[in-house]
Design a protein around this motif. Structure first.
Motif, PDB file in Angstrom:
ATOM      1  N   ILE A 143     -13.387  85.729  50.397  1.00  0.00           N
ATOM      2  CA  ILE A 143     -13.700  85.531  48.979  1.00  0.00           C
ATOM      3  C   ILE A 143     -12.391  85.311  48.224  1.00  0.00           C
ATOM      4  CG2 ILE A 143     -14.589  86.634  46.882  1.00  0.00           C
ATOM      5  CD1 ILE A 143     -16.535  88.141  48.703  1.00  0.00           C
ATOM      6  N   GLU A 144     -12.345  84.280  47.375  1.00  0.00           N
ATOM      7  CA  GLU A 144     -11.175  84.022  46.517  1.00  0.00           C
ATOM      8  C   GLU A 144     -11.243  85.003  45.343  1.00  0.00           C
ATOM      9  OE1 GLU A 144      -8.772  82.958  43.538  1.00  0.00           O
ATOM     10  OE2 GLU A 144     -10.802  82.217  43.216  1.00  0.00           O
ATOM     11  N   MET A 145     -10.268  85.917  45.263  1.00  0.00           N
ATOM     12  CA  MET A 145     -10.361  87.068  44.367  1.00  0.00           C
ATOM     13  C   MET A 145     -10.151  86.729  42.896  1.00  0.00           C
ATOM     14  SD  MET A 145     -11.284  89.489  46.282  1.00  0.00           S
ATOM     15  CE  MET A 145     -11.119  90.903  45.210  1.00  0.00           C
ATOM     16  N   GLN A 146      -9.357  85.680  42.592  1.00  0.00           N
ATOM     17  CA  GLN A 146      -9.100  85.352  41.185  1.00  0.00           C
ATOM     18  C   GLN A 146     -10.421  85.046  40.460  1.00  0.00           C
ATOM     19  OE1 GLN A 146      -6.008  85.263  39.720  1.00  0.00           O
ATOM     20  NE2 GLN A 146      -6.591  84.475  37.743  1.00  0.00           N
ATOM     21  N   GLY A 147     -11.202  84.118  41.019  1.00  0.00           N
ATOM     22  CA  GLY A 147     -12.480  83.761  40.397  1.00  0.00           C
ATOM     23  C   GLY A 147     -13.455  84.920  40.394  1.00  0.00           C
ATOM     24  N   TYR A 148     -13.452  85.722  41.483  1.00  0.00           N
ATOM     25  CA  TYR A 148     -14.377  86.846  41.545  1.00  0.00           C
ATOM     26  C   TYR A 148     -14.067  87.877  40.459  1.00  0.00           C
ATOM     27  CZ  TYR A 148     -16.349  91.284  43.024  1.00  0.00           C
ATOM     28  OH  TYR A 148     -16.996  92.485  43.031  1.00  0.00           O
ATOM     29  N   ILE A 149     -12.770  88.188  40.276  1.00  0.00           N
ATOM     30  CA  ILE A 149     -12.377  89.198  39.272  1.00  0.00           C
ATOM     31  C   ILE A 149     -12.737  88.716  37.867  1.00  0.00           C
ATOM     32  CG2 ILE A 149     -10.399  90.377  38.234  1.00  0.00           C
ATOM     33  CD1 ILE A 149      -9.174  90.504  41.040  1.00  0.00           C
ATOM     34  N   GLU A 150     -12.501  87.418  37.596  1.00  0.00           N
ATOM     35  CA  GLU A 150     -12.866  86.881  36.275  1.00  0.00           C
ATOM     36  C   GLU A 150     -14.366  87.028  36.032  1.00  0.00           C
ATOM     37  OE1 GLU A 150     -11.511  82.882  36.195  1.00  0.00           O
ATOM     38  OE2 GLU A 150      -9.382  83.402  36.199  1.00  0.00           O
ATOM     39  N   SER A 151     -15.179  86.677  37.020  1.00  0.00           N
ATOM     40  CA  SER A 151     -16.638  86.803  36.878  1.00  0.00           C
ATOM     41  C   SER A 151     -17.041  88.265  36.716  1.00  0.00           C
ATOM     42  CB  SER A 151     -17.332  86.194  38.098  1.00  0.00           C
ATOM     43  OG  SER A 151     -16.992  84.844  38.258  1.00  0.00           O
ATOM     44  N   LEU A 152     -16.382  89.173  37.461  1.00  0.00           N
ATOM     45  CA  LEU A 152     -16.709  90.599  37.369  1.00  0.00           C
ATOM     46  C   LEU A 152     -16.411  91.142  35.973  1.00  0.00           C
ATOM     47  CD1 LEU A 152     -17.547  93.232  38.776  1.00  0.00           C
ATOM     48  CD2 LEU A 152     -15.160  93.554  39.432  1.00  0.00           C
ATOM     49  N   ILE A 153     -15.268  90.742  35.403  1.00  0.00           N
ATOM     50  CA  ILE A 153     -14.904  91.209  34.051  1.00  0.00           C
ATOM     51  C   ILE A 153     -15.912  90.708  33.032  1.00  0.00           C
ATOM     52  CG2 ILE A 153     -13.180  90.972  32.228  1.00  0.00           C
ATOM     53  CD1 ILE A 153     -11.045  91.094  34.446  1.00  0.00           C
ATOM     54  N   ASN A 154     -16.326  89.428  33.152  1.00  0.00           N
ATOM     55  CA  ASN A 154     -17.349  88.901  32.244  1.00  0.00           C
ATOM     56  C   ASN A 154     -18.643  89.699  32.361  1.00  0.00           C
ATOM     57  OD1 ASN A 154     -15.718  86.918  31.224  1.00  0.00           O
ATOM     58  ND2 ASN A 154     -16.350  85.375  32.712  1.00  0.00           N
ATOM     59  N   SER A 155     -18.998  90.092  33.607  1.00  0.00           N
ATOM     60  CA  SER A 155     -20.224  90.870  33.830  1.00  0.00           C
ATOM     61  C   SER A 155     -20.124  92.242  33.180  1.00  0.00           C
ATOM     62  CB  SER A 155     -20.475  90.985  35.333  1.00  0.00           C
ATOM     63  OG  SER A 155     -21.568  91.831  35.585  1.00  0.00           O
ATOM     64  N   VAL A 156     -18.955  92.902  33.335  1.00  0.00           N
ATOM     65  CA  VAL A 156     -18.767  94.231  32.727  1.00  0.00           C
ATOM     66  C   VAL A 156     -18.813  94.127  31.205  1.00  0.00           C
ATOM     67  CG1 VAL A 156     -17.178  96.166  32.495  1.00  0.00           C
ATOM     68  CG2 VAL A 156     -17.451  95.067  34.702  1.00  0.00           C
ATOM     69  N   GLN A 157     -18.195  93.050  30.656  1.00  0.00           N
ATOM     70  CA  GLN A 157     -18.229  92.876  29.204  1.00  0.00           C
ATOM     71  C   GLN A 157     -19.651  92.722  28.681  1.00  0.00           C
ATOM     72  OE1 GLN A 157     -15.581  89.547  28.679  1.00  0.00           O
ATOM     73  NE2 GLN A 157     -13.951  90.833  27.899  1.00  0.00           N
ATOM     74  N   SER A 158     -20.525  92.088  29.470  1.00  0.00           N
ATOM     75  CA  SER A 158     -21.905  91.924  29.021  1.00  0.00           C
ATOM     76  C   SER A 158     -22.647  93.259  28.977  1.00  0.00           C
ATOM     77  CB  SER A 158     -22.644  90.955  29.952  1.00  0.00           C
ATOM     78  OG  SER A 158     -22.822  91.530  31.229  1.00  0.00           O
TER      79      SER A 158
END
Length: 655
Positions: free
Chosen positions: A521-536
């Motif tokens: 898994i490419e971690m840069q894109g995953y971390i960005e998506s995870l942060i967006n999910s937590v913000q929601s």
């Protein structure tokens, strides 16, 4: 007597007013020595041609339609006297005018005629012609034609390469567009090129904004704004009027993008000043030219005012004549009109605009997917064709080099020695050739079997990851339902935390089945998506925190990615909930992840209020810290916590 005096005074005032009006009109006429008049006063077609293309804001006093009327007269006169050079120059002016109006079909029709005579044009005129065609084909979404024009530019030496990133973005592949843009453009910008750096950061931020990653886009837009301000205030380098206007135009576009990011995050009050300044700046520095940025910013302004219940202001913007040609903009305007009428309880008009959108959406849905697939296939084929052409060219150059070396070797070699070795080797070659044919057939057959097996395995793995993701989403939905039926605040918080952890694991499986490579898994894109999910989940916090993610190029397998996702989910959630109780205006979060061979390092810091003094005592009872310790143990490491003056730092090494 008094009435007569009053009448005389009134008459005198009227005469004075009319005289002043006449004087004002005469002054206006005297200042009407405007750009169009100067264009008409030029000696010949050549003078008018260069005046037109060298003039800034030529539509300040006269619209593009006024210019078009004048140019049409000169064009017809050129036909009468059969002045072929003047005809070509006036045609190019006409094509630019139609482009500025937004009539791209007409602009292309004229440029196509000129393109058939491109060999008769000088290099500067060729560049102008090809730039107009490039922009018009982009607006018409004819990307295969656009690539042909870019190939012609490269052939003429006007550009060194054929770019694809803007086309991929127009087709909706914003992440791929950003990756290609960074690779192709970043290396070409010097550190002292403030305008280039502003444009680069604005474009990267815009790709992220279009990909619905507004929080990640903000830092790029802020850097772009800083660079363009440096460019405009730099007095060490003298700038032309055109360069200053270009800088102010870019600043307006950047401010508009910042405003649109705020709208994405539903921060309507913050969006208003950026959108208003952007529209004013673009109109001032690009007056009279059809601008999709102005249309987008205006529609976003309407959205803000409607959400803030400023119905009068919203209607004033909706009543402006925007000359919309883009279907997406038409749909958005109809949606906003429907929303406006719904808010003022005029349901008849609201229904009317919703029905219009349904009709447009039905017609678009029938054609858009097929057209996009065709365009994407055409673009991919063009890219492969260009790549093949470049490879063939390199092969020819290598072949030429090899031939030269072979020629030298032949001269230095002895004929008799070569003949002897040739005879000796011939028999061996025949034997080896026959044997190699048999081996190749066997290898090809085995390779075919292995490839089919791998394809089947990849499909099954993707299906498994997809189903796991769907099951985890169902668990998350069940937790949400349970939250709605629970009154205990502690229970709700526990359920929300559980839901966040489930989402973090689901995101891992989503990234896996979307990847071509199912092993990492490419971690840069995953971390960005995870942060967006937590913000929601934590809607009240996190949008103003400056989040820096330093994990570029790091890839992890699923056994490491899931613990990392859960650890990061806990850390970011705690930062949003507890680290900034007085507001997150100056909040900063730094996430660092590196992996070199068998060794890795992870670090997470924030500048919040830090951990309480009794953290060590509460560690055994805290679900979050116990969970993180167990997850770090899975990575064969130990979680380290440093309490700093400004915030807290978590770090550990792993294998």
């Amino acid at each position: 007597m008094i009435k007569k005096i009053c009448c005389k005074i009134k008459c005198a005032l009227i005469v004075l007013f009319l005289t002043g009006a006449c004087v004002f009109a005469q002054d206006s006429l005297s200042t009407e020595e405007n750009l169009l008049k100067k264009f008409q006063d030029a000696e010949n077609a050549n003078g008018r041609y260069f005046f037109f293309f060298d003039t800034l804001n030529r539509y300040n006093e006269n619209s593009a339609y006024d210019w078009l009327d004048a140019v049409n007269i000169y064009h017809n006169n050129s036909y009468k006297i059969n002045d072929s050079s003047a005809i070509r120059q006036y045609k190019l002016i006409q094509s630019q005018l139609y482009h500025d109006i937004g009539d791209y079909d007409k602009s292309i029709a004229i440029t196509k005629e000129l393109y058939t005579e491109i060999n008769k044009l000088d290099l500067e005129t060729k560049e102008r012609l090809l730039n107009i065609m490039d922009n018009a084909y982009s607006k018409l979404e004819l990307y295969d034609k656009q690539i042909e024009i870019r190939e012609e530019k490269r052939h003429l030496g006007l550009t060194s390469d054929v770019a694809f990133y803007d086309i991929y973005s127009n087709l909706g592949l914003h992440r791929k567009a950003m990756e290609d843009y960074i690779v192709e453009v970043k290396k070409t910008i010097s550190e002292d090129d403030h305008y280039g750096l502003a444009e680069y950061n604005n474009n990267v931020g815009n790709f992220l904004r279009l990909d619905r990653s507004a929080p990640t886009a903000f830092p790029y837009f802020k850097k772009a704004l800083s660079y363009i301000d440096l460019y405009l205030i730099d007095i060490t380098e003298e700038k032309t009027e055109r360069e200053v206007a270009r800088g102010n135009l870019l600043k307006g576009i950047i401010e508009g993008n910042i405003g649109k990011c705020h709208v994405q995050l539903k921060e309507y009050e913050e969006a208003l000043p950026f959108l208003e300044k952007s529209i004013e700046s673009i109109n001032e520095n690009h007056e009279g030219v059809y601008s999709e940025d102005v249309i987008e910013n205006t529609l976003n302004l309407v959205d803000c005012h409607l959400q803030l219940k400023n119905y009068k202001l919203a209607k004033e913007y909706l009543d402006q004549e925007l000359r919309i040609t883009n279907v997406a903009h038409i749909i958005k305007k109809n949606r906003l009109l429907a929303l406006y009428y719904d808010m003022i309880e005029d349901y008849k008009n609201a229904s009317f605009y919703l029905k219009k959108n349904v009709k447009i959406a039905d017609s678009v849905d029938l054609t858009t997917p097929k057209l996009k697939r065709q365009q994407l296939a055409a673009v991919a084929e063009k890219q492969m064709e260009i790549s093949r052409s470049m490879i063939n060219q390199q092969k020819l150059e290598m072949e030429k080099t090899r031939n030269e070396l072979a020629s030298k070797d032949e001269k230095m070699s002895l004929v008799f020695i070569s003949l002897i070795f040739t005879l000796l080797g011939f028999a061996g070659l025949v034997f080896a050739y026959l044997k190699s044919i048999k081996n190749q057939r066997l290898i090809a057959k085995q390779k075919h079997i292995i490839e089919n097996s791998l394809v089947e395995k990849d499909s099954l793995l993707k299906e498994i990851h997809h189903r796991v993701k769907n099951n985890l989403q169902m668990v998350s939905s069940l937790l949400s339902l349970q939250t709605k039926n629970t009154r205990s605040k502690a229970a709700i918080e526990a359920l929300e935390e559980g839901k966040s952890r489930v989402k973090a694991m689901a995101l891992i499986h989503q990234k896996l089945y979307q990847n071509d490579d199912l092993s990492v898994i490419e971690m840069q894109g995953y971390i960005e998506s995870l942060i967006n999910s937590v913000q929601s989940v934590y809607k009240k916090g996190g949008h103003n925190i400056n989040i820096t993610i330093d994990t570029e190029g790091v890839e992890l397998d699923i056994d490491r990615a899931i613990p990392f996702g859960l650890i990061l989910n806990e850390l970011v959630s705690n930062s949003f909930k507890y680290a900034f109780p007085d507001g997150d205006e100056n909040g900063k979060i730094y996430i660092h992840l590196r992996k070199n061979d068998d060794q890795g390092y992870f670090e997470y810091t924030d500048n919040g209020v830090g951990l309480p003094e009794d953290t060590d005592e509460r560690a055994n009872s805290s679900m979050g810290i116990r969970l993180m310790n167990r997850l770090v143990n899975q990575l064969q490491s130990t979680l380290n916590i440093d309490k700093t003056v400004d915030g807290v730092r978590f770090w550990f090494n792993f294998k």
